[in-house]
Design an enzyme around this catalytic site. Sequence first.
Site, short mmCIF file in Angstrom:
data_model
loop_
_atom_site.label_atom_id
_atom_site.label_comp_id
_atom_site.label_asym_id
_atom_site.label_seq_id
_atom_site.Cartn_x
_atom_site.Cartn_y
_atom_site.Cartn_z
N LYS A 117 0.84 -1.20 0.00
CA LYS A 117 0.00 0.00 0.00
C LYS A 117 0.88 1.25 0.00
O LYS A 117 0.69 2.15 -0.80
CB LYS A 117 -0.91 -0.04 1.23
CG LYS A 117 -1.83 1.15 1.34
CD LYS A 117 -2.78 1.00 2.52
CE LYS A 117 -3.48 2.32 2.80
NZ LYS A 117 -4.43 2.24 3.91
N GLU A 136 10.52 -4.60 4.53
CA GLU A 136 10.61 -6.02 4.16
C GLU A 136 10.29 -6.21 2.67
O GLU A 136 10.98 -6.93 1.96
CB GLU A 136 9.62 -6.86 4.99
CG GLU A 136 9.94 -6.94 6.47
CD GLU A 136 9.35 -5.81 7.29
OE1 GLU A 136 8.97 -4.76 6.70
OE2 GLU A 136 9.28 -5.96 8.53
N LYS A 196 9.30 -0.94 14.15
CA LYS A 196 9.91 -0.59 12.85
C LYS A 196 11.02 0.43 13.05
O LYS A 196 12.11 0.31 12.48
CB LYS A 196 8.86 0.04 11.92
CG LYS A 196 7.79 -0.90 11.41
CD LYS A 196 6.95 -0.15 10.38
CE LYS A 196 5.66 -0.87 10.09
NZ LYS A 196 4.74 -0.10 9.25
O1 F6P Z 1 3.20 -2.87 9.77
C1 F6P Z 1 1.86 -3.12 9.63
C2 F6P Z 1 1.38 -2.78 8.27
O2 F6P Z 1 1.32 -1.41 8.10
C3 F6P Z 1 0.03 -3.43 7.99
O3 F6P Z 1 -1.02 -2.70 8.48
C4 F6P Z 1 0.07 -3.57 6.51
O4 F6P Z 1 -0.89 -4.48 6.06
C5 F6P Z 1 1.49 -4.04 6.31
O5 F6P Z 1 2.24 -3.31 7.27
C6 F6P Z 1 2.05 -3.84 4.95
O6 F6P Z 1 2.02 -2.50 4.54
P1 F6P Z 1 2.19 -2.11 3.04
O7 F6P Z 1 1.09 -2.71 2.26
O8 F6P Z 1 2.16 -0.61 3.01
O9 F6P Z 1 3.53 -2.63 2.56
#
Ligand code: F6P
Length: 549
Positions: free
Chosen positions: A211, A217, A513
């Site tokens: 998102k 990661e 994080k």
């Molecule tokens: O760290 C938690 C989080 O923000 C979740 O809410 C989300 O689903 C996941 O990390 C991955 O986030 P992104 O889709 O922005 O990589």
Amino acid sequence: MNADGRTRLNQTPEWTALAKHREELADTHLRELFAAEPGRGAGYTLQVGDLYVDYSKHLVTDETLRLLRELADATDVFGLRDAMFRGEKINVTEDRAVLHTALRAPRDAVIEVDGENVVPKVHAVLDKMSDFADRVRSGAWTGHTGKRIKNVVNVGIGGSDLGPAMAYEVLRSFTDRDLTVRFVSNVDGADLHEATRDLDPAETLFIIASKTFTTIETITNATSARGWLVDALGDDSAVAKHFVALSTNAEKVAEFGIDTANMFEFWDWVGGRYSYDSAIGLSLMIAIGPDRFREMLDGFRLVDEHFRTAPAETNVPLLLGLLGIWYDNFHDAQSHAVLPYSHYLSRFTAYLQQLDMESNGKYVARDGKEVEWQTGPVVWGTPGTNGQHAYYQLIHQGTKLIPADFIGFAEPVAELSGELRAQHDLLMANFFAQTQALAFGKTAEEVRAEGVAEELVAHKTFQGNRPTTTILARELTPSVLGQLVALYEHKVFVQGAVWNIDSFDQWGVELGKVLAKRVEPALTEGAEVPGLDASTKALVAKYRALRGR
Ligand code: F6P
């Protein structure tokens, strides 16, 4: 009333009435409730879409349910629900609308965020996804060398992984079996290594799902995947045919080197853990095909409409949410088990863990004050029969109350035939037997009547009175999966609304994080990290020594 004029939840008359009622029911056994109400088994049931929901084996009476609905009334659950469906910014700490329901709205629906109807955008992306999925499935989209795409690797984490990974498992029998679809989430290099070691890069498509497109990661794994591909194909331009992105952040996608023409968009009003029916579901759509994906969306929509319009007495997400509150807040239950009797649902509970625990694992209420009541439970569980031979002992005879959802199907998937198909009755015999044993147990008299030696009677007695919900459907189809997920989404919503917490933010994941970023140079370079506590400092030193640094 508090200084801000709000009544705290646990000071409301509805809460107090439930606490008193709980005491009155303290000695009531499910055996008595069933004996007193012969119609209870068939009567305490509801139907939503294809889901038959039996809540008769709960420690409740009509009065309990009435009092729980009054609590929902007092906390204006339906008011918040309507605000959510209208697109109001009910995610208060992030000032965002919460509109995963718009992801499955029909083409002609009108749902506005900041004065803009978002439904046309949703369908434009769905159409773009469908077109792309069809091209990959048919072989029209080829890799850099002209080879057909045979492997799809989704790289994402949390909501950008768990939903499609779970749904891919659930709907395996509906997938194109000639495609290999894998999911990489862990920053442990072993994950990407195992996912790619037997794949031909020329036949592999990476879907980078994030998102924010900033998640360390995912960006780390995506960078390594790009290295693996470019090394093998010897050309940077190969990325264009082997990488697509699913994101809300076009700028970061472009920065990473993926053409935004190959980006499938979603929006900040879709929470990560509520996103797998958005563009985040692209890997699933490629696997099952656009038509099946749309059938799944229809299933979601069916339960959305039920939640939006059904009266409180027959509203299934409301009921399940309130039953959870009954145990969480009035029986001190700490956890909730979800036990599917379907091999295909093996990752369903893992998916629900994020949905529920990231949504409702909070001790600060929407008004910024600490809550004085329990919020979200620990959600756990694995497929039922395996659990029976592992941890069910504790559910049956442990000292903790563990309410559980049992999910089962009348028919095995169509693909199963012969003896494997016949095994289904044995699976389901276990399903029914377990909820019966949990509810009614086995009395000491019954044990003695079997001639058991007196010193073993207590050990072989089952108190029962362990509450369960049974969810039964004819068959596990894409639509039924959509119905199940929407049911849990709205259940979680109901609970967050009653507890007065913001179920749509996730500040609790931030600190870890930030600290990881700070600690990393200490591991790699032995850098002095200011403010590192003595324990962590010693562990880092040990780690470096073990790595010979
Ligand atoms: O760290 C938690 C989080 O923000 C979740 O809410 C989300 O689903 C996941 O990390 C991955 O986030 P992104 O889709 O922005 O990589």
